[in-house]
Design a protein around this motif. Structure first.
Motif, PDB file in Angstrom:
ATOM      1  N   GLN A 138      42.302  42.816  45.058  1.00 62.28           N
ATOM      2  CA  GLN A 138      42.088  42.964  46.507  1.00 62.28           C
ATOM      3  C   GLN A 138      40.738  42.380  46.899  1.00 62.28           C
ATOM      4  N   ALA A 139      40.640  41.993  48.149  1.00 60.67           N
ATOM      5  CA  ALA A 139      39.369  41.490  48.671  1.00 60.67           C
ATOM      6  C   ALA A 139      38.270  42.529  48.438  1.00 60.67           C
ATOM      7  N   GLY A 140      37.116  42.035  48.008  1.00 58.21           N
ATOM      8  CA  GLY A 140      36.010  42.916  47.678  1.00 58.21           C
ATOM      9  C   GLY A 140      35.954  43.310  46.218  1.00 58.21           C
ATOM     10  N   GLY A 141      37.019  43.027  45.490  1.00 56.27           N
ATOM     11  CA  GLY A 141      37.082  43.380  44.088  1.00 56.27           C
ATOM     12  C   GLY A 141      36.411  42.370  43.183  1.00 56.27           C
ATOM     13  N   SER A 142      36.564  42.602  41.876  1.00 60.60           N
ATOM     14  CA  SER A 142      35.910  41.759  40.869  1.00 60.60           C
ATOM     15  C   SER A 142      36.887  41.358  39.775  1.00 60.60           C
ATOM     16  N   LEU A 143      36.596  40.213  39.175  1.00 62.53           N
ATOM     17  CA  LEU A 143      37.302  39.747  37.995  1.00 62.53           C
ATOM     18  C   LEU A 143      36.300  39.039  37.107  1.00 62.53           C
TER      19      LEU A 143
END
Length: 124
Positions: free
Chosen positions: A13-18
């Motif tokens: 989701q937008a705002g998340g991290s990978l």
């Protein structure tokens, strides 16, 4: 000859991290500057980030500066791309690549070796 294999892509989701990883074959990994590029559907492949062979120098596209961090572990023959505060416009196939020419690090044509790519999809 260098073989590169990316991993770590996915749906977030937008705002998340990978965190993307790129594992390299061969015993000369530290001789290569490494770059990350991305390509969205219908668009040109674009530079994202690069790191020198020693890891002492980095460069980022303005669109990701402050959100993405490139790093490498030469003992593990691996380069990473930590992606934070992801946006829908970051959606693309991400590729790692190896080059011996730092001065032209933003040019995809200067990279001799490429991975197969990993899909990153950021939902709004």
């Amino acid at each position: 000859q260098v073989q590169l294999v990316e991993s770590g892509g996915g749906l977030v989701q937008a705002g998340g991290s990978l965190r993307l990883s790129c594992a390299a074959s061969g015993r000369t990994f530290s001789s290569y500057h490494m770059g990350w590029f991305r390509q969205a559907p219908g668009k040109e492949r674009e530079f994202v980030a690069a790191i020198t062979g020693s890891g002492g120098g980095t460069d980022y596209a303005d669109s990701v500066k402050g959100r993405f961090t490139i790093s490498r572990d030469n003992a593990k023959n691996t380069v990473y791309l930590q992606m934070n505060s992801l946006k829908p416009e970051d959606t693309a196939v991400y590729y790692c690549a190896a080059s011996t020419r730092w001065l032209v690090r933003r040019r995809a044509t200067e990279y001799a070796y490429w991975g197969q790519g990993t899909q990153v999809t950021v939902s709004s």
